[in-house]
Write a protein that holds these residues in place. Structure first.
Motif, PDB file in Angstrom:
ATOM      1  N   ASN A  67      -9.968   3.774  12.717  1.00 19.38           N
ATOM      2  CA  ASN A  67     -10.446   3.535  11.350  1.00 19.38           C
ATOM      3  C   ASN A  67     -10.066   4.728  10.491  1.00 19.38           C
ATOM      4  O   ASN A  67     -10.470   5.849  10.774  1.00 19.38           O
ATOM      5  CB  ASN A  67     -11.973   3.367  11.321  1.00 19.38           C
ATOM      6  N   TRP A  75      -9.900   3.478  -0.369  1.00 22.04           N
ATOM      7  CA  TRP A  75      -8.974   2.762   0.514  1.00 22.04           C
ATOM      8  C   TRP A  75      -9.426   2.935   1.962  1.00 22.04           C
ATOM      9  O   TRP A  75      -9.840   4.021   2.368  1.00 22.04           O
ATOM     10  CB  TRP A  75      -7.566   3.310   0.373  1.00 22.04           C
ATOM     11  N   TRP A  77      -8.410   1.403   6.177  1.00 27.16           N
ATOM     12  CA  TRP A  77      -7.576   0.598   7.062  1.00 27.16           C
ATOM     13  C   TRP A  77      -8.124   0.744   8.469  1.00 27.16           C
ATOM     14  O   TRP A  77      -8.557   1.825   8.865  1.00 27.16           O
ATOM     15  CB  TRP A  77      -6.140   1.099   7.000  1.00 27.16           C
ATOM     16  N   SER A  78      -8.104  -0.337   9.222  1.00 29.90           N
ATOM     17  CA  SER A  78      -8.553  -0.253  10.612  1.00 29.90           C
ATOM     18  C   SER A  78      -7.625  -1.061  11.506  1.00 29.90           C
ATOM     19  O   SER A  78      -6.941  -1.983  11.051  1.00 29.90           O
ATOM     20  CB  SER A  78      -9.994  -0.741  10.754  1.00 29.90           C
ATOM     21  N   TRP A  98       1.937  -1.657  15.281  1.00 32.12           N
ATOM     22  CA  TRP A  98       0.697  -2.038  14.632  1.00 32.12           C
ATOM     23  C   TRP A  98       0.153  -3.305  15.273  1.00 32.12           C
ATOM     24  O   TRP A  98       0.914  -4.162  15.721  1.00 32.12           O
ATOM     25  CB  TRP A  98       0.933  -2.281  13.144  1.00 32.12           C
ATOM     26  N   GLN A 102      -5.160  -6.369  11.011  1.00 34.36           N
ATOM     27  CA  GLN A 102      -5.415  -4.991  10.573  1.00 34.36           C
ATOM     28  C   GLN A 102      -6.039  -5.017   9.178  1.00 34.36           C
ATOM     29  O   GLN A 102      -5.328  -4.994   8.186  1.00 34.36           O
ATOM     30  CB  GLN A 102      -4.149  -4.158  10.622  1.00 34.36           C
ATOM     31  N   LEU A 104      -7.495  -4.216   5.687  1.00 37.84           N
ATOM     32  CA  LEU A 104      -7.197  -3.213   4.670  1.00 37.84           C
ATOM     33  C   LEU A 104      -8.134  -3.449   3.493  1.00 37.84           C
ATOM     34  O   LEU A 104      -8.202  -4.548   2.953  1.00 37.84           O
ATOM     35  CB  LEU A 104      -5.742  -3.336   4.217  1.00 37.84           C
ATOM     36  N   ARG A 110     -10.730  -6.847  -0.084  1.00 33.90           N
ATOM     37  CA  ARG A 110     -10.469  -6.636   1.347  1.00 33.90           C
ATOM     38  C   ARG A 110      -9.518  -7.743   1.792  1.00 33.90           C
ATOM     39  O   ARG A 110      -9.766  -8.924   1.561  1.00 33.90           O
ATOM     40  CB  ARG A 110     -11.773  -6.725   2.128  1.00 33.90           C
ATOM     41  N   GLU A 112      -6.769  -9.010   5.130  1.00 34.35           N
ATOM     42  CA  GLU A 112      -6.500  -8.842   6.552  1.00 34.35           C
ATOM     43  C   GLU A 112      -5.124  -9.408   6.863  1.00 34.35           C
ATOM     44  O   GLU A 112      -4.990 -10.553   7.278  1.00 34.35           O
ATOM     45  CB  GLU A 112      -7.569  -9.530   7.392  1.00 34.35           C
TER      46      GLU A 112
END
Length: 124
Positions: A67, A75, A77-78, A98, A102, A104, A110, A112
């Motif tokens: 994370n 911002w 990201w995970s 990646w 994920q 973002l 949000r 994904e």
């Protein structure tokens, strides 16, 4: 003759093992140092463990539950599992892989993104 060959093989295997362990430790230390540096800058940089595998010829580093967030602009990201891969004999060639999902987050929304395959390669 056979004894000398056996000794040579054992010595070479031992030296290669030291090389691999040194490289694996450098990978792990480098990633942990980078994440720590991000935290020092005020970021969120969390992960659940860090693992380097691939003996004898690869440095396959997996960072589970990564994370990253910069709270100031908002911002984040995970990734469930982010991978950094390289060959032990060409450690300057890095491949980043990646995960498919994920999330973002931006200040606005949000999202994904999902991909079939997302990876990048760089040679230093």
């Amino acid at each position: 003759m056979m004894r000398n060959l056996l000794i040579l093989v054992v010595v070479v295997a031992g030296l290669w093992s030291v090389w691999w362990y040194t490289g694996a430790s450098a990978h792990e230390t480098g990633i942990k140092t980078w994440l720590s540096g991000q935290r020092d800058k005020g970021w969120v940089a969390d992960y659940q463990g860090l693992e380097v595998k691939g003996y004898p010829n690869r440095f396959d580093t997996t960072v589970p539950d990564l994370n990253l967030a910069d709270p100031l602009p908002g911002w984040a990201w995970s990734a469930p599992d982010f991978q950094i891969l390289s060959q032990a004999y060409t450690p300057n060639h890095i491949i980043a892989v990646w995960p498919k999902p994920q999330p973002l987050s931006t200040p606005e929304e949000r999202v994904e993104p999902e991909t079939e395959r997302m990876q990048g390669s760089v040679v230093f």
